[in-house]
Design a protein around this motif. Sequence first.
Motif, PDB file in Angstrom:
ATOM      1  N   ARG A  12       0.828  -1.206   0.000  1.00 12.28           N
ATOM      2  CA  ARG A  12       0.000   0.000   0.000  1.00 12.28           C
ATOM      3  C   ARG A  12       0.857   1.248   0.000  1.00 12.28           C
ATOM      4  O   ARG A  12       1.876   1.316   0.682  1.00 12.28           O
ATOM      5  N   LEU A  13       0.406   2.217  -0.721  1.00 10.63           N
ATOM      6  CA  LEU A  13       1.114   3.485  -0.713  1.00 10.63           C
ATOM      7  C   LEU A  13       0.887   4.199   0.596  1.00 10.63           C
ATOM      8  O   LEU A  13       1.775   4.809   1.155  1.00 10.63           O
ATOM      9  N   ILE A  14      -0.337   4.114   1.059  1.00 13.00           N
ATOM     10  CA  ILE A  14      -0.628   4.723   2.342  1.00 13.00           C
ATOM     11  C   ILE A  14      -0.813   3.596   3.331  1.00 13.00           C
ATOM     12  O   ILE A  14      -1.841   2.937   3.342  1.00 13.00           O
ATOM     13  N   PRO A  15       0.181   3.358   4.119  1.00 15.17           N
ATOM     14  CA  PRO A  15       0.079   2.224   5.023  1.00 15.17           C
ATOM     15  C   PRO A  15      -1.024   2.433   6.054  1.00 15.17           C
ATOM     16  O   PRO A  15      -1.359   3.554   6.412  1.00 15.17           O
ATOM     17  N   LEU A  16      -1.583   1.331   6.455  1.00 13.17           N
ATOM     18  CA  LEU A  16      -2.566   1.395   7.540  1.00 13.17           C
ATOM     19  C   LEU A  16      -1.793   1.315   8.847  1.00 13.17           C
ATOM     20  O   LEU A  16      -1.042   0.368   9.075  1.00 13.17           O
ATOM     21  N   ASP A  17      -1.964   2.303   9.655  1.00 14.81           N
ATOM     22  CA  ASP A  17      -1.149   2.279  10.871  1.00 14.81           C
ATOM     23  C   ASP A  17      -1.861   1.518  11.986  1.00 14.81           C
ATOM     24  O   ASP A  17      -2.926   0.944  11.811  1.00 14.81           O
ATOM     25  N   LYS A  18      -1.226   1.539  13.120  1.00 18.24           N
ATOM     26  CA  LYS A  18      -1.715   0.713  14.236  1.00 18.24           C
ATOM     27  C   LYS A  18      -3.134   1.062  14.624  1.00 18.24           C
ATOM     28  O   LYS A  18      -3.967   0.202  14.896  1.00 18.24           O
ATOM     29  N   ILE A  19      -3.381   2.346  14.654  1.00 17.06           N
ATOM     30  CA  ILE A  19      -4.709   2.778  15.077  1.00 17.06           C
ATOM     31  C   ILE A  19      -5.772   2.245  14.141  1.00 17.06           C
ATOM     32  O   ILE A  19      -6.817   1.740  14.574  1.00 17.06           O
ATOM     33  N   ASP A  20      -5.454   2.329  12.870  1.00 18.21           N
ATOM     34  CA  ASP A  20      -6.400   1.783  11.900  1.00 18.21           C
ATOM     35  C   ASP A  20      -6.658   0.316  12.176  1.00 18.21           C
ATOM     36  O   ASP A  20      -7.789  -0.164  12.095  1.00 18.21           O
ATOM     37  N   GLN A  21      -5.589  -0.366  12.475  1.00 16.18           N
ATOM     38  CA  GLN A  21      -5.747  -1.795  12.698  1.00 16.18           C
ATOM     39  C   GLN A  21      -6.607  -2.084  13.914  1.00 16.18           C
ATOM     40  O   GLN A  21      -7.401  -3.021  13.919  1.00 16.18           O
ATOM     41  N   VAL A  22      -6.422  -1.292  14.925  1.00 12.47           N
ATOM     42  CA  VAL A  22      -7.249  -1.498  16.115  1.00 12.47           C
ATOM     43  C   VAL A  22      -8.721  -1.292  15.780  1.00 12.47           C
ATOM     44  O   VAL A  22      -9.578  -2.106  16.121  1.00 12.47           O
ATOM     45  N   VAL A  23      -8.960  -0.214  15.085  1.00  9.67           N
ATOM     46  CA  VAL A  23     -10.357   0.054  14.751  1.00  9.67           C
ATOM     47  C   VAL A  23     -10.917  -1.037  13.845  1.00  9.67           C
ATOM     48  O   VAL A  23     -12.059  -1.470  14.001  1.00  9.67           O
ATOM     49  N   MET A  24     -10.097  -1.497  12.926  1.00 11.58           N
ATOM     50  CA  MET A  24     -10.590  -2.544  12.039  1.00 11.58           C
ATOM     51  C   MET A  24     -10.859  -3.830  12.800  1.00 11.58           C
ATOM     52  O   MET A  24     -11.833  -4.531  12.533  1.00 11.58           O
ATOM     53  N   SER A  25      -9.987  -4.147  13.732  1.00 10.36           N
ATOM     54  CA  SER A  25     -10.221  -5.354  14.519  1.00 10.36           C
ATOM     55  C   SER A  25     -11.483  -5.193  15.352  1.00 10.36           C
ATOM     56  O   SER A  25     -12.329  -6.079  15.416  1.00 10.36           O
ATOM     57  N   TYR A  26     -11.550  -4.061  15.956  1.00  5.97           N
ATOM     58  CA  TYR A  26     -12.661  -3.837  16.863  1.00  5.97           C
ATOM     59  C   TYR A  26     -13.965  -3.657  16.090  1.00  5.97           C
ATOM     60  O   TYR A  26     -15.039  -3.919  16.607  1.00  5.97           O
ATOM     61  N   GLY A  27     -13.835  -3.203  14.874  1.00  6.77           N
ATOM     62  CA  GLY A  27     -15.040  -2.952  14.091  1.00  6.77           C
ATOM     63  C   GLY A  27     -15.550  -4.187  13.372  1.00  6.77           C
ATOM     64  O   GLY A  27     -16.465  -4.082  12.562  1.00  6.77           O
ATOM     65  N   GLY A  28     -14.976  -5.323  13.658  1.00  7.27           N
ATOM     66  CA  GLY A  28     -15.462  -6.536  13.013  1.00  7.27           C
ATOM     67  C   GLY A  28     -16.752  -7.013  13.641  1.00  7.27           C
ATOM     68  O   GLY A  28     -16.768  -7.962  14.409  1.00  7.27           O
ATOM     69  N   LEU A  29     -17.812  -6.360  13.296  1.00  2.00           N
ATOM     70  CA  LEU A  29     -19.083  -6.642  13.961  1.00  2.00           C
ATOM     71  C   LEU A  29     -19.821  -7.774  13.257  1.00  2.00           C
ATOM     72  O   LEU A  29     -19.819  -7.874  12.048  1.00  2.00           O
ATOM     73  N   ARG A  30     -20.425  -8.582  14.043  1.00  4.77           N
ATOM     74  CA  ARG A  30     -21.277  -9.636  13.490  1.00  4.77           C
ATOM     75  C   ARG A  30     -22.713  -9.191  13.615  1.00  4.77           C
ATOM     76  O   ARG A  30     -23.064  -8.428  14.514  1.00  4.77           O
ATOM     77  N   GLY A  31     -23.525  -9.703  12.721  1.00  4.14           N
ATOM     78  CA  GLY A  31     -24.884  -9.188  12.770  1.00  4.14           C
ATOM     79  C   GLY A  31     -25.928 -10.146  12.267  1.00  4.14           C
ATOM     80  O   GLY A  31     -25.812 -11.372  12.409  1.00  4.14           O
ATOM     81  N   ALA A  32     -26.909  -9.552  11.684  1.00  7.08           N
ATOM     82  CA  ALA A  32     -28.119 -10.278  11.350  1.00  7.08           C
ATOM     83  C   ALA A  32     -27.889 -11.360  10.301  1.00  7.08           C
ATOM     84  O   ALA A  32     -28.598 -12.357  10.273  1.00  7.08           O
ATOM     85  N   VAL A  33     -26.896 -11.158   9.449  1.00 11.79           N
ATOM     86  CA  VAL A  33     -26.645 -12.183   8.444  1.00 11.79           C
ATOM     87  C   VAL A  33     -26.285 -13.486   9.126  1.00 11.79           C
ATOM     88  O   VAL A  33     -26.821 -14.556   8.792  1.00 11.79           O
ATOM     89  N   ALA A  34     -25.407 -13.392  10.094  1.00 12.32           N
ATOM     90  CA  ALA A  34     -25.024 -14.596  10.815  1.00 12.32           C
ATOM     91  C   ALA A  34     -26.241 -15.213  11.495  1.00 12.32           C
ATOM     92  O   ALA A  34     -26.445 -16.440  11.460  1.00 12.32           O
ATOM     93  N   PHE A  35     -27.034 -14.371  12.082  1.00 11.00           N
ATOM     94  CA  PHE A  35     -28.206 -14.885  12.779  1.00 11.00           C
ATOM     95  C   PHE A  35     -29.153 -15.590  11.814  1.00 11.00           C
ATOM     96  O   PHE A  35     -29.622 -16.696  12.061  1.00 11.00           O
TER      97      PHE A  35
END
Lengths: 959, 220
Positions: free
Chosen positions: A432-455
């Motif tokens: 990537r030209l614009i690397p994803l930094d640590k903060i992004d990674q945290v948000v991405m990990s934390y933002g892995g929400l499960r929802g109605a599709v799974a249900f």
Amino acid sequence: MQFPLLLLLFSAAADLSGTADLRETGLSIPASAPPLLLCPQPGAPRDLAPPGLASARSAVGEPEEAQNVGHHGGGFRVVQWEWTYVQTPYIIAMWLLVASVAKILFHFSQHFTTVVPESCMLILLGLVLGGVVLVANKKQLYQLDPALFFLFLLPTIVGDAGYFMSARLFFDNLGAILTYAVVGTLWNAFCCGFSLYAAKLLQVIDERVQADLMDFLLFGALISAVDPVAVLAVFEEVHVNDTLFIIVFGESLVNDAVTVVLYKVYISFVEVGVENVETADYFKGVASFFIVSIGGTLVGVVFAVILGFITRFTKKVRIIEPLFVFLLVYLAYLTAELFSLSAILSMTFCGIGANKYVEANISQKSRTTVKYTMKTLASIAETIIFIFLGISAVDKSKWAWDTGLVSCTLVFIFVFRAVGVIGQTWVLNRFRLIPLDKIDQVVMSYGGLRGAVAFALVVLLDGKRVKAKDYFVATTIVVVFFTVMFQGLTIKPLVKWLKVPRSSSRKPTINEEIHERAFDHILTAVEDIAGLQGYHHWRDKWEQFDKNYLSKLLLRKSVYRKSELWEAYQKINIRDAISVIDQGGNVLTSARLSLPSMASRASFPEFTNVTNYLRENGSGVCLDLQVIDNVPGAKVEEDTETHHVLAENLYKPRRRYQSHYSRHFMSLGEKERQDREVFQRNMKSRMETFKSTRYKRHKKERSLKKRQGLDRDKPRRNVSWQDTDPVFVSVESDEEKDEHSDAEKEEDVGITFVARRTETPKPRPKSVPPAVGDSHSPTAAPPSPTNGGSLLPWKGSVSSPPPCVSVEATKIIPVDLQQAWNQSISSLESVSSPPTHTEPVHPRVSALSRLGVPRPISYSPPGSVGGCTSSIGSQVVQSSLCFPEKKKEQEMEEEQEKEEEAELQPLLAPPTSLTKPPPPPGSAPSSGKRRKPSVYLRSLVTTPSTGSNEPHSRDPTQL
Amino acid sequence: MGASQTRSESVYQELMDKTGFSLEQIKNLKKRFLHLSGNEETISRENLDAIPALANNPIRKQIIEAFFDKRNQRSSEVGHLEEIGFEQFVMVMSHFRPPALRTSVEEREVMRKEKLQFLFNMHDTDNDGVITLVEYRKVVEELLSKSGAIGHEAARAIADAAMLEVASTNVPDMAPDDFYEGITFEHFEQILKGLEMESRMHIRFLDVDTSTMRCGKSTS
């Protein structure tokens, strides 16, 4: 809160009472569920007695009865009868109502909703409602039905998201999105599956959970996919930066293919039994992944092309344009579903692909309709999904609890998500030209929400084949609740705490817009020079292809020709308008303007609103457009005329009253007109605000002017426009005309003529200090070519240093604004309107214009004086005008008006004819007398200054 | 052979230090350079102009010009070159080098400034440190106006609007008889403050040699 509860009670009670004897059969929910029925599965089909007309009629009055019955717990035959008749739609409507009201209630408290995401509240509400129903009925009546979910609720949300998703952003980050969606989801699925199996072997999970490896893998597959509904619901309130959002959200959309395939593969494996699975089946699974994903995408693209192509031809039937959009996007979904391809992918790509062409093809009203309808549907669908998630959770009969399984699952999905994200990001960052930094990674990990599709998927499981289904259901519910509620609740503070760059609701300025475009070209060029065939190279190739072939195929001719410039210009004008509004604290739109621009359903991004205004106006507002324009005064006279005409036309909306005869077109709504009016007023008043701050003492005049302005509007509306429009229409009505001009027509019939004028826009001396005006003698004659500077009102008015226009020389601003509008409009038009369509009108027009042209004289003292004063008020400060001049101004003003009227007529006349008609000293004093005195004023005032100051203006163009 | 090898190595080393490119990247660029120049030592405008892929680029001229602009050589000189050697070529290219994975805030700031300066130089064709309205208009026009005369009007209008915007953001308190001369670099920085330059002004330079594929395509 009360209300929904009541409603629910009511419907539940009604159901009870209505089908009292059916309860046993009717209430066993999933079994007999007619697939599409929302909620209760009563024995409706059983009751065959066809409700007669009478019953249908009486159904109207039924609610009260039903309620009464409900309260008394009794049951009248009649009631029962009718209830079954209306039951399904009634309950659906009731749920929609509950959901909508719930939404309203949540938004009562601004503070509350900023802290707690709506989705949380909806789930909680669902829980409560579910509890109530449970208590009332002893059994859970309602549940999120997978068929309903997949066929109706999900597509509305995905359709909305896909259609309005920024294609550029999506494709810019396609690599990351695909990686996370495919690799990430696979990783999650396998890891969760195997780990759970390991946990089972380790006895962490209870014995009662009868599941083997395949079951766990299946469960892992459905629980590991990030859910678009949940992501949207949570992220749209968090406003992380666009890149982060598109990566998470794009992943949630694209991983559908993976989920579908994994789910199906495992289901089939479970069905045949693991021992019977052959090696070939694994390859088939892999192959099916490609088929499902690519096939889904292709279906979407095909439908996008069809949609674009169809909307090319809807010119005559504007009214059904939105329908086409909905239908085809939905059909894309259903078709993919039909072939068991990835429906979400299909719909997403249909939306992304068609958006550009459709938006260009359909009318502004249709655009608005599409937008609102989509947002409404999606919003409601989302609400229903979350409420039903809550309600489903209360259904004890459906699930079985195992602490080991639940806690293991929670931990695993969280851990593996984080590990997966970090691992993939590490790899991705090398590319990537614009690397994803640590903060992004945290948000991405934390933002892995499960929802109605799974249900929905887990509910779909066959309980006979998958023994542990109930446990899985319970676990899924807990996981979904945990991610949506806990993570959803905490992600906002987390984002704040981590200082994740937010998306700004600010719109790029003109300069930024310009440079955005510049970047693309620069980077492409540098890549080409460096001999690299990188992203920009291919993007450029695609754009060329799009321009040369796709657009030709999918865009209307008229749109196609103007598309590129139109777009850019429009955009920039809109930006400009927005910025003006923002700065001015515009009353009308400020509330909306403050909204985030992300794909939000609850709220419309400001862009749309302003866009709508502008589009409807047929133009953007470009405040300053011509202000700096500097062309030697060769065509001064023409310009003068042009200018006058232009200056007169600020209040466009007023002119647009009649125009559409066709029943296929909707006439302009009162409301819209008002809105536009308000918008314009606001623009104006904002300018005045500036003025006031600067020149306090002239408030009086200003207010006077305002009033004046109000008065002024009226006459003109009736006079010029109504006259002109008919002309326009009659001439234009032919088909071919339409072809060319339809866009303009519908958007703003009136504007067209202006366009030609502006082409000559000219020079403003940048540095004309109005003060010099004093020196100028009041006798300044009406426009004469020689006296270029004086004649060109904008010179006078606007001529003060360009910067001044918007901020500084506020005194002139109202007028400038008007000019600017006109000018921008005109340039827009010039861009957009093919010259051809103007011709036919010409003869008539020119004749008209002649007539109208009446030049000098006819004073209307009261009105004009007022106008003068006001304008003067603005000017006086600087120029210290004296009264004599006023008169002059009046005169001029008058003239100007005449001229203008004359000009108004020739709506479509080709530029030459328009500009040429020299002000014939004329007669026809007509109505529009009081307009725009200020313009003249300025011209008078500043004339000398122009001359004197010009030398020192640096602008090279002047020379 | 050996001597020239080491000499070019040392030249490369120097270039690497100056530009931050890796050796592989420089070698790739060298190949490209030779390809463009027809194995000459220097490259002229015509060489660049002849690149087929550039034909459709609306701002081709400015970009090519930027390669011959002394200001983009990170020296204090001003003016234009007629021909540039490989070193100059790489220097210009280095403006588009993506940032390293870890960069400090200051480094980013510097980088941003450099990139902005590059842009600024591109617009400021007469080297006087100010982008005048005419210059700016030209840029915008070229950006937008692939479509003929009408486009010019619109483009010009846009440029004017943009200019005004610059003026109003930077010199809000301008006296009535002042006028805005043009965009200085400070103002330029100011107006593009909101733009994510760091993340947008670069391209990926390949480490691997793809010249063979490249040649086929670019010459075709």
